[in-house]
Structures are given as C-alpha cells and as structure tokens.
Design a protein around this motif. Structure first.
Motif, PDB file in Angstrom:
ATOM      1  N   THR A  17       0.838  -1.188   0.000  1.00 54.61           N
ATOM      2  CA  THR A  17       0.000   0.000   0.000  1.00 54.61           C
ATOM      3  C   THR A  17       0.872   1.235   0.000  1.00 54.61           C
ATOM      4  N   THR A  61      -4.751   7.077  -0.787  1.00 54.95           N
ATOM      5  CA  THR A  61      -4.232   5.728  -0.563  1.00 54.95           C
ATOM      6  C   THR A  61      -4.464   4.823  -1.764  1.00 54.95           C
ATOM      7  N   TYR A  62      -3.680   3.784  -1.820  1.00 56.43           N
ATOM      8  CA  TYR A  62      -3.830   2.756  -2.847  1.00 56.43           C
ATOM      9  C   TYR A  62      -3.366   1.443  -2.247  1.00 56.43           C
ATOM     10  N   TYR A  63      -4.080   0.370  -2.569  1.00 54.97           N
ATOM     11  CA  TYR A  63      -3.791  -0.934  -1.984  1.00 54.97           C
ATOM     12  C   TYR A  63      -3.606  -2.003  -3.053  1.00 54.97           C
ATOM     13  N   ASP A 103      -4.393  -5.595  -4.474  1.00 47.39           N
ATOM     14  CA  ASP A 103      -5.646  -6.346  -4.433  1.00 47.39           C
ATOM     15  C   ASP A 103      -5.658  -7.373  -3.304  1.00 47.39           C
ATOM     16  N   LYS A 140      -6.646  -5.441  -0.055  1.00 44.34           N
ATOM     17  CA  LYS A 140      -7.740  -4.478  -0.107  1.00 44.34           C
ATOM     18  C   LYS A 140      -8.907  -4.963   0.744  1.00 44.34           C
ATOM     19  N   THR A 176      -5.407  -1.193   6.289  1.00 45.48           N
ATOM     20  CA  THR A 176      -5.661   0.240   6.207  1.00 45.48           C
ATOM     21  C   THR A 176      -4.382   0.991   6.537  1.00 45.48           C
TER      22      THR A 176
END
Length: 124
Positions: free
Chosen positions: A48, A57-59, A61, A64, A68
């Motif tokens: 992340t 933010t970006y996670y 897969d 996800k 957090t």
C-alpha cells in the motif's frame, strides 16, 4: 532520513496487527510513504501507499478491504492496520519514503528511504 518500523509479531489467522513506521532526521516531507513485504523465497512486493499531503491511498488487491494505511504528519509516522490476517500475509514488512512522485508509486523504484523491516507471522 531514517525510518524505523515496528509492531510485527506472531498472530493467529483472522487476527490483527498494527505496524508503525517513524521517520527521523532532517525535515521530513515526503511525497508518499509505502509499505512493501517480502516472504521467504519471494520478491519484495507492494502492499500500500499513502501520499503525505492529501492522504490518498492505494492498496494491492491482495490486502484491499483488510489493511488500512494512515499517517500522522505531526508525528512523522505512518501506520498499517492489518485485520483478518491470513497465513499468506506472513512476510517481513518494510516501510519506505519517496521524495517525489513517480508513476503510481507501486514499485520499489520511486522510494528513496527504507526501514529495516519487521517480521509478521500468521499461523493457521
């Protein structure tokens, strides 16, 4: 800039852990902070990232909905809350800081500073 990751440990599947990454050194104002992990025998992979200013933010897969990422700018610290942990989450987790934006920030290349890693082990 030095990054210090902490919070790893041993947890049963379905459990939770919270990792922290504290930055010290010169005035700290990165473009983004990222978390990566490396399991035995595997390459380090993106987990992340969070931008320092906006908190975007970006996670991956694979995490996800379970992980957090957050940051506390005043404390120069980024956190990774990991819930519903699975045995496949077992890895050494690394935090990293990037001074500038580069692509989607999903590879290791944009990150200039790295923490020492903290072990997360999830038992089945």
């Amino acid at each position: 800039v030095q990054l210090q990751a902490s919070g790893g440990g041993l947890v049963q599947a379905g459990g939770s852990l919270r990792l922290s990454c504290a930055a010290s050194g010169r005035t700290f104002s990165p473009y983004a902070m990222g978390w990566f992990r490396q399991a035995p025998g595997k390459e380090r992979e993106f987990v992340t990232r969070i931008t320092w200013s906006s908190g975007s933010t970006y996670y991956a897969d694979s995490v996800k909905g379970r992980f957090t990422v957050s940051r506390d700018n005043a404390k120069n610290t980024v956190y990774l809350q990991m819930n519903s942990l699975k045995p496949e989450d077992t890895a050494v987790y690394y935090c990293a800081a990037a001074r500038k934006s580069y692509g989607g920030m999903l590879s290791m290349q944009p990150y200039d500073y790295w923490g020492q890693g903290t072990q997360v082990t999830v038992s089945s």
